[in-house]
Design a protein around this motif. Sequence first.
Motif, PDB file in Angstrom:
ATOM      1  N   ARG A  99       0.925  -1.190   0.091  1.00  0.00           N
ATOM      2  CA  ARG A  99       0.063   0.016   0.004  1.00  0.00           C
ATOM      3  C   ARG A  99       1.162   1.183  -0.078  1.00  0.00           C
ATOM      4  NH1 ARG A  99      -2.981   1.664   3.508  1.00  0.00           N
ATOM      5  NH2 ARG A  99      -4.754   2.310   2.019  1.00  0.00           N
ATOM      6  N   PRO A 110      -8.263   6.586   3.712  1.00  0.00           N
ATOM      7  CA  PRO A 110      -6.812   5.966   4.390  1.00  0.00           C
ATOM      8  C   PRO A 110      -7.291   5.365   5.763  1.00  0.00           C
ATOM      9  CG  PRO A 110      -7.246   8.404   4.849  1.00  0.00           C
ATOM     10  CD  PRO A 110      -8.336   8.004   3.870  1.00  0.00           C
ATOM     11  N   ALA A 116      -9.580   1.992  -0.591  1.00  0.00           N
ATOM     12  CA  ALA A 116      -8.646   2.336   0.440  1.00  0.00           C
ATOM     13  C   ALA A 116      -7.879   3.568  -0.015  1.00  0.00           C
ATOM     14  CB  ALA A 116      -7.561   1.209   0.348  1.00  0.00           C
ATOM     15  N   ASN A 160     -10.142  -7.160  -5.176  1.00  0.00           N
ATOM     16  CA  ASN A 160      -9.135  -6.410  -4.482  1.00  0.00           C
ATOM     17  C   ASN A 160      -8.538  -4.925  -5.382  1.00  0.00           C
ATOM     18  OD1 ASN A 160      -8.013  -7.862  -6.530  1.00  0.00           O
ATOM     19  ND2 ASN A 160      -6.491  -9.099  -5.330  1.00  0.00           N
ATOM     20  N   LEU A 168     -11.677  -5.909   2.943  1.00  0.00           N
ATOM     21  CA  LEU A 168     -11.296  -4.440   3.299  1.00  0.00           C
ATOM     22  C   LEU A 168     -12.184  -4.205   4.626  1.00  0.00           C
ATOM     23  CD1 LEU A 168     -10.205  -1.945   2.155  1.00  0.00           C
ATOM     24  CD2 LEU A 168     -12.709  -1.380   1.575  1.00  0.00           C
ATOM     25  N   ALA A 186      -8.711  -1.566  -3.650  1.00  0.00           N
ATOM     26  CA  ALA A 186      -7.638  -0.711  -3.660  1.00  0.00           C
ATOM     27  C   ALA A 186      -8.091   0.763  -3.859  1.00  0.00           C
ATOM     28  CB  ALA A 186      -6.810  -1.239  -4.697  1.00  0.00           C
ATOM     29  N   LYS A 221      -8.421  -0.006   9.723  1.00  0.00           N
ATOM     30  CA  LYS A 221      -7.263  -0.220  10.349  1.00  0.00           C
ATOM     31  C   LYS A 221      -7.311  -0.480  11.716  1.00  0.00           C
ATOM     32  CE  LYS A 221      -4.755   2.333   6.711  1.00  0.00           C
ATOM     33  NZ  LYS A 221      -3.682   3.446   6.578  1.00  0.00           N
ATOM     34  N   ASN A 267      -1.902   2.654  -6.598  1.00  0.00           N
ATOM     35  CA  ASN A 267      -2.680   2.009  -5.497  1.00  0.00           C
ATOM     36  C   ASN A 267      -2.643   0.753  -5.791  1.00  0.00           C
ATOM     37  OD1 ASN A 267      -3.850   4.394  -3.821  1.00  0.00           O
ATOM     38  ND2 ASN A 267      -4.363   5.036  -5.879  1.00  0.00           N
ATOM     39  N   HIS A 318      -8.115  -0.722   5.074  1.00  0.00           N
ATOM     40  CA  HIS A 318      -7.074  -1.209   4.378  1.00  0.00           C
ATOM     41  C   HIS A 318      -7.507  -2.512   4.028  1.00  0.00           C
ATOM     42  CE1 HIS A 318      -4.802  -3.166   8.008  1.00  0.00           C
ATOM     43  NE2 HIS A 318      -5.942  -3.169   8.069  1.00  0.00           N
TER      44      HIS A 318
END
Length: 341
Positions: A13, A271, A267, A260, A194, A264, A197, A327, A274
Amino acid sequence: MNGSSGTRRSWRRLPPRRPRLRGWGGVAAMAGACAVALTATLLPLLPCDAATQGAEPSRGPGVAQARQVSVDDSCTHPEASLRPSSASGDAVKRIQQHGYLTVGVDQNSYLWGYRDPETGQLVGFDIDLVKAIAKEILGSDARIVYKTIPTDQRITAVQDHSVDMVVRTMSITCDRIRQVAFSTAYFEVGQQLLVPKTGTAVTGFDDSLNGRTVCAASGSTAEALLEAQPHGSHLLRVPNQLDCLVRLQLGQADAVLTDNALAAGQAAQDPAVHLIGQPLTQETYGVAMNLADTDLVRRVNKVLDDYRSGGANSPWMQAYDKWLAHNLPGVTGPPAPLYKD
């Protein structure tokens, strides 16, 4: 993908380079763009409701490695398509007589097909491919009519000829090739989780999902995977992928399962989320068309052959570098096309 080659790399990332679409601001901007008129023609099949509804990529060497495979009832190679041709049959002539190409797209998938809130224009990797197809069929002044289509309406729109084709991060599957015809593959992806965080108990596609709510778009391959392997989770279905990011931000979902490549982009918008774990499947995106429009399938495959040609300077790599490389790093080329006749 079966038949592709190359070294696989782990996901990394990097900081997003388009900060104007991050987090709540990015989601709200794209959802708000549903009310903004495009200079290109955009006709929604259903109301835009992204905001109100509360793998690893291919390393395929491209056209130089195209090969033919046998096709049987076992569906070993669902991504095998018809050989390319520049001939104009009934479907291509129909488009030319209309004077425009009608394409089903997404307007909420950041980096793939979305409305730039600063210009009001549809942009992204898929949109660049649409423009290349339209130019081949209709010439340099090609007119494109975009129709925004929810995930679970893609097949119906192709079958009833509401659109000439769908170019909307649509995975080629054994079930779908019985309902629509696909071009050769133009991108390889995999299903991946996903999650936030911080503050999450979800650690992977395993028993950590037990009792958790996982969001997926209706009619998606993610939905099918969760139905087959729920791991004790509760499946939350929404019309479009971006709806899942909104649900995750609102705390109405604990995780999102999606391609994915799409994750991405999400994400990059936010931010605070992830990707975790490794891709769970190997899938490829293709352009979907009506089963009867075989000449159109061959014509699109010709466009894709040209689109892949040129190595690092190919239109495909230029589009990848422009939209996805930051990304979704590490992709060295498109998946090699497979042909069934």
